[in-house]
Write a protein that holds these residues in place. Structure first.
Motif, mmCIF file in Angstrom:
data_model
loop_
_atom_site.group_PDB
_atom_site.id
_atom_site.type_symbol
_atom_site.label_atom_id
_atom_site.label_comp_id
_atom_site.label_asym_id
_atom_site.label_seq_id
_atom_site.Cartn_x
_atom_site.Cartn_y
_atom_site.Cartn_z
ATOM 1 N N SER A 184 54.797 78.049 82.495
ATOM 2 C CA SER A 184 55.701 77.132 83.450
ATOM 3 C C SER A 184 55.649 75.490 83.218
ATOM 4 N N SER A 185 54.099 75.469 83.081
ATOM 5 C CA SER A 185 54.189 74.063 83.020
ATOM 6 C C SER A 185 53.751 73.685 81.333
ATOM 7 N N VAL A 186 53.737 74.588 80.558
ATOM 8 C CA VAL A 186 54.106 74.799 79.151
ATOM 9 C C VAL A 186 56.105 74.450 78.916
ATOM 10 N N VAL A 187 56.407 74.992 79.560
ATOM 11 C CA VAL A 187 57.792 75.202 79.542
ATOM 12 C C VAL A 187 58.530 73.653 80.103
ATOM 13 N N ALA A 188 57.976 73.004 81.214
ATOM 14 C CA ALA A 188 57.983 71.802 82.131
ATOM 15 C C ALA A 188 58.547 71.096 81.208
ATOM 16 N N LEU A 189 57.461 71.191 80.206
ATOM 17 C CA LEU A 189 56.172 69.590 79.328
ATOM 18 C C LEU A 189 57.205 69.266 78.373
ATOM 19 N N PHE A 190 58.185 69.943 77.328
ATOM 20 C CA PHE A 190 58.848 70.192 76.909
ATOM 21 C C PHE A 190 60.619 69.749 76.634
ATOM 22 N N THR A 191 60.863 71.270 77.814
ATOM 23 C CA THR A 191 62.244 71.677 78.331
ATOM 24 C C THR A 191 63.067 70.699 79.195
ATOM 25 N N SER A 192 64.472 70.227 78.433
ATOM 26 C CA SER A 192 65.275 69.713 79.717
ATOM 27 C C SER A 192 65.750 70.644 79.988
#
Length: 576
Positions: free
Chosen positions: A406-414
């Motif tokens: 979830s941290s990887v997704v949160a870092l990049f995705t709007s």
């Protein structure tokens, strides 16, 4: 006994191949090639295979090596549900939908959405009382709809968990930035070379997720106490907002009540429904509940009734304070307080919204890890993630997995990309849960005859099909009221036909009332809300599901096949 003793002596932190892929299909390259060659018969086996209550309750938890601690009561569950559901949604979407879609009738939109959420909560409660395990909807669907459909649900559960956590992290970052700057991207880093929607890196969202998951993994009881204390504060602030709204409200602001007609009420209901999501996470706490038969119905259904009433009162206070044409779309409550001369109150609203998102993250991280644990217990993902830490009594490995992803997704995705994927996954699972409840009541694999099963399936297809067709007709505007009435009549006849069929099972302790009507209505409302989403959401959902199928065909089908047949061989050997 020797195997159990050796597992107790082993360190929790271990990384060998057999901890991730202990099944014989993955023992060597040759065994894996043989497994791939047998994919078709194994897939057929998985399609027909169904778990049982006793298997989910007694057999699967052994894979965790240590039991989760039973430490939660109805009080804890009530506030965990409150903390999970009451986040920023009520503050963000109420003003938007009151101004653009429903007007003062936004109150009815919240009532309609709350009713739909309550129907799903009923289904979850019956299953959680009968089968109090950490897997929530995954375990319930595996028992009633089979291994393959449970995997489809499992993939969407994990997708929902990761996307939901990432979305909350980015919302937290945006809201905090708006408190200190007019730019909601204040803490984000723009990378022009990345594709739009993935080009605003958000390190603050990652930091918030790491902290929330760190607290959640420290212990269930500690996290529960922190959640209900902070939720009490939120409840007091909300009570203040409602009281002030009524004291400064004007009845004249409620006229006209339906400025956008009935269509506007239902269109707004489809949007504000997301303010109710999160209660399903509480069902995953069943394994850690002291007395599931009493605590889960009170905690889950009681909290949803309370939240629905609160949301309706908050919406009513807003449209009474300010005429719907003057509501600020971006910060409705904060600006409303400014308009009545209470400038200081806008900071109270912002802090309340921020704290609501924090408690949603805390409860969400607990629920995500428990979903992941039960999925790993079934070997659909490596059993390494099923392990429960002996000291904390929490699934540390599963928490680390969901946190990192979830941290990887949160870092990049709007947020706009995240929200559409999250919405359709949630509704899809809620719809399957209602179907599973009807199957549970009307089908027993040992007693139901083939002819009776056919009648159950026909009624189910009529209910689901008419719900889907009616929803599509409503949102496309084709055929008008004639189409809606015909679809509703077919739905009614399908549900009526099922009501005349003999029930094969009664709930063990607590059951959904008015079966099959309430579950059938839940199917209809969830499909109706799914159809309100745009085509991009469906395409993203289909692409994610296709990726899940690839994983299932190459990994999960073989792992679960090996485990189930190994257990059958052990049972046969014991009998001999």
């Amino acid at each position: 006994m020797e195997e159990a003793a050796s597992s107790e002596r082993r360190s929790y932190w271990r990384w060998s191949k057999r901890d991730f892929f202990p099944e014989k299909s993955f023992a060597s390259g040759e065994s894996y090639r043989a497994a791939l060659a047998a994919t078709c018969p194994r897939l057929k086996d998985r399609l027909l295979n169904r778990s049982s209550d006793s298997h989910e309750l007694l057999v699967l938890p052994r894979a965790s090596e240590h039991r989760m601690t039973r430490c939660l009561t109805w009080w804890d569950l009530t506030w965990l549900a409150f903390g999970s559901v009451v986040g920023s949604g009520i503050f963000v979407v109420t003003g938007q939908e009151a101004r653009l879609s429903a007007g003062p009738a936004i109150v009815l939109s919240y009532a309609a959405s709350g009713f739909s959420a309550l129907l799903s909560a009923f289904c979850y409660t019956e299953f959680a009382v009968d089968v109090p395990v950490a897997g929530g909807s995954f375990s319930f669907l595996r028992i009633e709809l089979g291994d393959f459909l449970a995997f489809v649900a499992a993939g969407n559960i994990l997708l929902e968990a990761l996307v939901g956590a990432a979305g909350l992290g980015r919302s937290w970052s945006s809201y905090f930035a708006s408190m200190i700057s007019s730019n909601s991207d204040f803490f984000r880093i723009h990378v022009p070379s990345f594709k739009q929607g993935f080009d605003m890196l958000d390190p603050l969202a990652v930091a918030v997720l790491l902290i929330a998951n760190g607290i959640a993994v420290s212990g269930t009881r500690n996290t529960s106490i922190l959640t209900w204390l902070s939720s009490l504060v939120t409840a007091l602030v909300i009570a203040f907002i409602i009281v002030v709204g009524f004291l400064h409200g004007k009845a004249s602001n409620l006229t006209p009540f339906f400025p956008y007609g009935v269509d506007g009420v239902f269109n707004a209901a489809a949007v504000v429904y997301w303010s109710y999501t999160g209660f399903d996470m509480v069902a995953t706490m069943a394994e850690e509940t002291k007395k599931p038969s009493r605590d889960i119905p009170i905690g889950l259904i009681g909290s949803m009734v309370m939240i629905t009433v609160i949301y309706c009162l908050m919406a009513l206070s807003l449209v009474m304070m300010v005429n719907y044409t003057e509501i600020d779309v971006d910060a409705a409550y904060s600006v409303a307080f400014v308009q009545i001369g209470m400038n200081w109150a806008k900071y109270l609203v912002s802090i309340c919204a921020l704290k609501g998102m924090t408690t949603s993250l805390l409860v969400g991280s607990m629920g995500q890890a428990r979903y992941t644990t039960q999925i790993a217990r079934s070997h659909m993902i490596p059993p390494f993630f099923a392990l429960v830490h002996p000291k904390t009594g929490t699934p540390v490995n599963a928490t680390l997995l969901t946190t990192i992803c979830s941290s990887v997704v949160a870092l990049f995705t709007s947020l706009d990309v995240l929200s559409s994927v999250f919405s359709i996954s949630t509704l899809f699972i809620f719809m399957l849960m209602a179907v599973a409840l009807l199957v549970r009541r009307y089908y027993d694999r040992e007693r139901t005859e083939k002819g009776e099963l056919v009648r159950v399936l026909v009624c189910l297809l009529v209910v689901v099909g008419s719900s889907a067709v009616g929803s599509v007709l409503w949102h496309t505007g084709k055929l008008g009221w004639v189409g809606y009435v015909v679809a509703a009549c077919v739905w009614f006849l399908g549900t009526l036909g099922m009501s005349f069929l003999p029930k094969q099972r009664a709930p063990k302790v607590w059951g959904v009332p008015f079966v099959p009507w309430l579950p059938a209505l839940s199917i209809a409302t969830n499909l109706f809300l799914m159809c309100s989403l745009d085509s991009q959401a469906f395409w993203r959902f289909l692409i994610c599901t296709a990726v899940m199928f690839l994983y299932y065909f190459f990994v999960a089908v073989h792992a679960t096949y090996d485990v189930d047949h190994q257990e059958e061989e052990e049972v046969d050997a014991t009998k001999q």
